[in-house]
Design a protein around this motif. Structure first.
Motif, PDB file in Angstrom:
ATOM      1  N   THR A 460     -24.256 -23.907  64.175  1.00  0.00           N
ATOM      2  CA  THR A 460     -25.477 -22.988  65.176  1.00  0.00           C
ATOM      3  C   THR A 460     -26.602 -23.464  64.604  1.00  0.00           C
ATOM      4  N   ARG A 461     -27.656 -22.940  65.731  1.00  0.00           N
ATOM      5  CA  ARG A 461     -29.058 -23.720  65.242  1.00  0.00           C
ATOM      6  C   ARG A 461     -29.927 -22.434  65.819  1.00  0.00           C
ATOM      7  N   GLN A 462     -31.178 -22.547  65.244  1.00  0.00           N
ATOM      8  CA  GLN A 462     -32.151 -21.403  65.500  1.00  0.00           C
ATOM      9  C   GLN A 462     -33.812 -22.135  65.373  1.00  0.00           C
ATOM     10  N   THR A 463     -34.566 -21.982  66.414  1.00  0.00           N
ATOM     11  CA  THR A 463     -35.830 -22.215  66.542  1.00  0.00           C
ATOM     12  C   THR A 463     -36.860 -20.896  66.743  1.00  0.00           C
ATOM     13  N   ASP A 464     -37.679 -20.655  65.982  1.00  0.00           N
ATOM     14  CA  ASP A 464     -38.487 -19.712  66.030  1.00  0.00           C
ATOM     15  C   ASP A 464     -39.812 -19.704  65.698  1.00  0.00           C
ATOM     16  N   LEU A 465     -40.909 -19.213  66.415  1.00  0.00           N
ATOM     17  CA  LEU A 465     -42.256 -19.295  66.141  1.00  0.00           C
ATOM     18  C   LEU A 465     -43.060 -17.926  66.380  1.00  0.00           C
ATOM     19  N   GLY A 466     -44.087 -17.846  65.498  1.00  0.00           N
ATOM     20  CA  GLY A 466     -44.732 -16.568  65.847  1.00  0.00           C
ATOM     21  C   GLY A 466     -45.984 -16.378  64.681  1.00  0.00           C
ATOM     22  N   PHE A 467     -46.579 -15.208  64.900  1.00  0.00           N
ATOM     23  CA  PHE A 467     -47.615 -15.230  63.988  1.00  0.00           C
ATOM     24  C   PHE A 467     -47.718 -13.802  63.319  1.00  0.00           C
ATOM     25  N   ARG A 468     -48.444 -13.605  62.298  1.00  0.00           N
ATOM     26  CA  ARG A 468     -48.857 -12.372  61.531  1.00  0.00           C
ATOM     27  C   ARG A 468     -50.347 -12.132  61.603  1.00  0.00           C
ATOM     28  N   TYR A 469     -50.756 -10.858  61.945  1.00  0.00           N
ATOM     29  CA  TYR A 469     -52.043 -10.463  61.939  1.00  0.00           C
ATOM     30  C   TYR A 469     -52.348  -8.995  61.133  1.00  0.00           C
ATOM     31  N   ALA A 470     -53.094  -9.225  60.325  1.00  0.00           N
ATOM     32  CA  ALA A 470     -53.392  -7.907  59.693  1.00  0.00           C
ATOM     33  C   ALA A 470     -54.640  -7.335  60.568  1.00  0.00           C
ATOM     34  N   VAL A 471     -54.128  -6.056  61.016  1.00  0.00           N
ATOM     35  CA  VAL A 471     -54.937  -5.269  61.970  1.00  0.00           C
ATOM     36  C   VAL A 471     -55.840  -4.523  61.050  1.00  0.00           C
ATOM     37  N   THR A 472     -55.353  -4.065  59.908  1.00  0.00           N
ATOM     38  CA  THR A 472     -56.355  -3.560  58.842  1.00  0.00           C
ATOM     39  C   THR A 472     -55.827  -3.923  57.611  1.00  0.00           C
ATOM     40  N   LYS A 473     -56.345  -3.537  56.326  1.00  0.00           N
ATOM     41  CA  LYS A 473     -55.698  -3.816  55.224  1.00  0.00           C
ATOM     42  C   LYS A 473     -54.470  -3.277  54.923  1.00  0.00           C
ATOM     43  N   ASN A 474     -53.849  -2.093  55.785  1.00  0.00           N
ATOM     44  CA  ASN A 474     -52.724  -1.671  55.414  1.00  0.00           C
ATOM     45  C   ASN A 474     -51.679  -1.545  56.772  1.00  0.00           C
ATOM     46  N   LEU A 475     -52.214  -2.349  57.762  1.00  0.00           N
ATOM     47  CA  LEU A 475     -51.516  -2.232  59.007  1.00  0.00           C
ATOM     48  C   LEU A 475     -51.140  -3.745  59.290  1.00  0.00           C
ATOM     49  N   SER A 476     -49.980  -4.123  59.599  1.00  0.00           N
ATOM     50  CA  SER A 476     -49.709  -5.597  59.801  1.00  0.00           C
ATOM     51  C   SER A 476     -49.012  -5.606  61.266  1.00  0.00           C
ATOM     52  N   LEU A 477     -49.430  -6.720  61.871  1.00  0.00           N
ATOM     53  CA  LEU A 477     -48.665  -7.029  63.413  1.00  0.00           C
ATOM     54  C   LEU A 477     -47.889  -8.217  63.127  1.00  0.00           C
ATOM     55  N   VAL A 478     -46.794  -8.367  63.518  1.00  0.00           N
ATOM     56  CA  VAL A 478     -45.912  -9.584  63.607  1.00  0.00           C
ATOM     57  C   VAL A 478     -45.372  -9.745  64.833  1.00  0.00           C
ATOM     58  N   ALA A 479     -45.380 -11.027  65.602  1.00  0.00           N
ATOM     59  CA  ALA A 479     -44.808 -11.066  66.664  1.00  0.00           C
ATOM     60  C   ALA A 479     -44.420 -12.636  66.934  1.00  0.00           C
ATOM     61  N   GLY A 480     -43.498 -12.749  67.591  1.00  0.00           N
ATOM     62  CA  GLY A 480     -42.697 -14.129  67.659  1.00  0.00           C
ATOM     63  C   GLY A 480     -41.643 -14.043  68.579  1.00  0.00           C
ATOM     64  N   VAL A 481     -41.301 -15.609  69.092  1.00  0.00           N
ATOM     65  CA  VAL A 481     -40.380 -15.962  70.024  1.00  0.00           C
ATOM     66  C   VAL A 481     -39.349 -16.559  69.073  1.00  0.00           C
ATOM     67  N   PHE A 482     -37.984 -16.561  69.636  1.00  0.00           N
ATOM     68  CA  PHE A 482     -36.887 -17.272  69.005  1.00  0.00           C
ATOM     69  C   PHE A 482     -35.758 -17.700  69.970  1.00  0.00           C
ATOM     70  N   GLU A 483     -35.096 -18.596  69.623  1.00  0.00           N
ATOM     71  CA  GLU A 483     -33.754 -19.157  70.345  1.00  0.00           C
ATOM     72  C   GLU A 483     -32.713 -19.540  69.526  1.00  0.00           C
ATOM     73  N   ILE A 484     -31.538 -18.846  69.532  1.00  0.00           N
ATOM     74  CA  ILE A 484     -30.305 -19.114  68.879  1.00  0.00           C
ATOM     75  C   ILE A 484     -29.120 -19.745  69.727  1.00  0.00           C
ATOM     76  N   THR A 485     -28.611 -20.673  69.350  1.00  0.00           N
ATOM     77  CA  THR A 485     -27.502 -21.297  70.199  1.00  0.00           C
ATOM     78  C   THR A 485     -26.329 -21.692  69.368  1.00  0.00           C
ATOM     79  N   LYS A 486     -25.185 -21.228  69.925  1.00  0.00           N
ATOM     80  CA  LYS A 486     -23.897 -21.237  69.130  1.00  0.00           C
ATOM     81  C   LYS A 486     -22.874 -21.303  69.980  1.00  0.00           C
ATOM     82  N   PRO A 487     -21.575 -21.865  69.848  1.00  0.00           N
ATOM     83  CA  PRO A 487     -20.449 -21.522  70.708  1.00  0.00           C
ATOM     84  C   PRO A 487     -20.092 -20.300  71.042  1.00  0.00           C
TER      85      PRO A 487
END
Length: 652
Positions: A460-487
């Motif tokens: 199997t294989r996986q590729t992913d890419l994303g970011f984390r953004y601290a909206v405030t000191k106590n609030l976090s945003l994570v967003a990303g893209v991914f692809e997983i391939t396998k039989p």
């Protein structure tokens, strides 16, 4: 001291019973190995999947990460150490778990394409606890439990837990079960721990619920919930046991971690009640009961790691040498298929118990050993780079005794990963990675002609890419893209479970978690997945391009509001889940409709003498949504209806 503890228990029970009586609710329960302050929403680091005791939150769970099952793939860990399960871990044995995928896998020495589920042992807790509980929960279910963790010396702690349950299922019928677990935790010096544990689960008198397979492009008729339409004699009986030991020993700049685990599942009897080619009116021409039993699934697995850390100015280095290994021994097959003739889902169509005569068992023996090396380079506050490579020796031999057929597979895969994160500013960072893996495949389902067969492991294989953004000191945003391939393994048009081509899951996932304002915590998540199959059967039009059971979108919204800016004893919570339509058959010509579910809850914290206690009430599936779940083999099952849950926790 003992007299006071008895007073606390009686007082807590009386408070709990009175609250239930006043509100007209079932008797509350004491949660499993949970503290008064434990709250999965306020403790969540992201929306990708986390559990604390019997509370769970997130887009993913132990059986579904980005459209795949990480436990079936062999990506389970106990306290960070590799192990090969044969069933779900007893819920008394563990106090929580976390799904490590995307940014949550950054810094993990050996990530996996299908994600990793990491379990925490109840025996590893370091605080005293003694909890006794009684429960009268959904549909009249009853339960009794005990949970304890206490010191027997300066360096030694003991954990003991047990449960007795009679569970009434939402499909009708019931089952009985008990759980026993225990453990010892020794901490010989600062930062070091040695833990031994044992857990056993027995489930019996568990009548099989119908597995429904529509015969055309239509949904099954709406079945009355809680109506027992299975056979009273289709009682399933199985026992699951796991035990082992692990050690984590820091030695200056070195650290040694090792664990060895033994898991065993015995299925004395198993029944699958199949309604295949169901007509629109809920009838079938031939109802088939698949009978199985005398099956055993055993694994011996573990990992040993040596970790070396050192610094070079502002840079931190970590080298990890790992050896993982497992052996597997399965006895399966001997299936008997019993034709019950014409039948219906619309009423209880009880039949006399037939004569059971199982055939000879088939065998499945496997082994795998993996040597790995991982290197991590970190500059705190700036970047993290992880690289890993591993080589394995794998073998599997399956003997189909009745057919006189032996199949063998040998492989020496090389896997590896390269992941990194880069901090652009204190509030914004990027992450990404590429992972190649070698994973197990789920066993052939109950309606397969080669039921119980296990294909060889796959690459199997996986590729992913994303970011984390601290909206405030106590609030976090994570967003990303991914692809997983396998039989892609599933049923062909002849119901043979085999390799049907390749699958690719591409997706976008978003997580927003943290504290919006004092007392208000949120876990918000959304994942869009484009699951595709390619291969000869798709090209010929014999199956559709999307895997059975998959969805295009899952959205969750969880909020916990504690009044008084987070200081009040009273808090309210809400959980909303929305699912897109689900693929219902191999041709992709049938879809189960979208579903939305809402749960409402409240918590009230109060003292019992000098101790703290929590009363929690929850109304699940508020609007009594009636929907259909679809398994990967195309079996339909209706969703759980509205129900009331209540529990009491108190710390002694």
């Amino acid at each position: 001291m003992h007299g006071n503890r008895g007073t606390y228990r009686i007082g807590g029970r009386l408070t709990c019973v009175l609250a239930a009586a006043i509100l007209g609710l079932p008797l509350p329960r004491v949660a499993f190995a949970q503290r008064v302050d434990d709250n999965v929403i306020t403790n969540a680091n992201d929306a990708f999947g986390q559990s604390v005791g019997n509370e769970r939150v997130g887009l993913y769970g132990t059986d579904d990460v980005r459209g795949f099952n990480p436990v079936d793939a062999g990506n389970a860990r106990i306290e960070g150490l590799y192990f090969a399960p044969v069933d779900r871990l007893p819920n008394r044995l563990t106090r929580g778990s976390r799904v490590r995928v995307g940014i949550a896998a950054m810094g993990y020495a050996f990530p996996a394409p299908t994600g990793i589920v990491d379990f925490d042992l109840s025996a590893s807790a370091d605080a005293d606890q003694f909890t006794v509980g009684l429960e009268r929960a959904q549909f009249g279910s009853v339960l009794g439990s005990v949970d304890s963790n206490f010191a027997v010396g300066n360096d030694l702690r003991v954990y003991l837990g047990g449960t007795v349950r009679r569970q009434n299922r939402h499909e009708g019928g019931n089952f009985k079960s008990w759980i026993a677990s225990g453990g010892l935790a020794w901490r010989p010096y600062a930062g070091a721990s040695v833990i031994a544990f044992w857990g056993r689960t027995r489930t019996y008198d568990d009548e099989a619920a119908p597995a429904i397979f529509p015969g055309g492009d239509y949904l099954p008729p709406q079945i009355k919930r809680r109506e027992m339409i299975g056979q009273s004699w289709s009682d399933r009986d199985n026992t699951h046991q796991i035990y082992g030991a692990l050690a984590k020993l820091p030695l200056g700049d070195w650290r040694v971690e090792a664990g060895l685990f033994r898991a065993e599942r015995r299925v004395d009897s198993n029944f699958t009640d199949i309604f295949a080619n169901l007509r629109p009116d809920g009838t079938v021409a031939n109802r088939v009961m698949v009978v199985d039993g005398n099956n055993i699934d055993r694994t011996l697995s573990g990992e040993a790691k040596v970790v070396r850390t050192f610094a070079d100015g502002p840079l931190a280095h970590r080298l990890t040498f790992s050896f993982r290994g497992r052996t597997g021994d399965r006895r399966f097959g001997g299936v008997q298929r019993i034709s019950l003739g014409p039948s219906s889902l619309n009423f209880a169509d009880e039949r006399p118990r037939p004569t059971i005569a199982l055939g000879v068992d088939d065998t499945d023996d496997s082994s795998q050993g993996t040597l790995g090396l991982s290197y991590s380079l970190t500059r705190p506050g700036r970047f993290l780079i992880d690289a890993a490579i591993a080589g394995s020796r794998y073998s599997k031999t399956i003997r189909f005794v009745s057919a006189g057929l032996v199949t063998s597979n040998r492989d020496r895969p090389v896997t590896g990963s390269l992941t990194a994160s880069y901090t652009i500013s204190p509030s914004f960072s990027l992450y990404g990675g590429y992972v190649r893996g070698f994973e197990e495949v789920s066993v052939a389902p109950q309606n397969a002609t080669n039921r119980g067969a296990v294909p060889p492991a796959i690459r199997t294989r996986q590729t992913d890419l994303g970011f984390r953004y601290a909206v405030t000191k106590n609030l976090s945003l994570v967003a990303g893209v991914f692809e997983i391939t396998k039989p892609y393994y599933n049923l062909d048009d002849q119901l043979l479970y085999r390799d049907l081509g390749s699958s690719s899951n591409r997706g976008v996932e978003v997580s927003l978690t943290g504290t919006v304002r004092p007392g208000l915590s949120v876990v918000l998540g959304n994942v869009l997945i484009d699951s595709r199959i390619s291969g000869e059967l798709v090209d010929e039009g014999r199956i559709g391009p999307r895997p059975v059971g998959t969805i295009r979108r899952r959205s969750i919204a969880n909020a916990d509001w504690r009044l008084g800016g987070g200081k009040s004893p009273l808090s309210f919570d809400i959980a909303v889940e929305s699912l897109s339509a689900r693929v219902g058959n191999p041709l992709n010509s049938l879809y189960a409709p979208p579903r939305e579910m809402i749960d409402l809850g409240m918590r009230y914290r109060f003292p019992i003498g000098s101790k703290r206690a929590l009363l929690r009430l929850q109304l699940a599936n508020v609007f009594d949504d009636y929907g259909w779940q679809v398994a990967s083999n195309g079996a339909f099952q209706y969703s759980v209806g509205r129900r009331v849950l209540a529990e009491l926790r108190f710390d002694l």
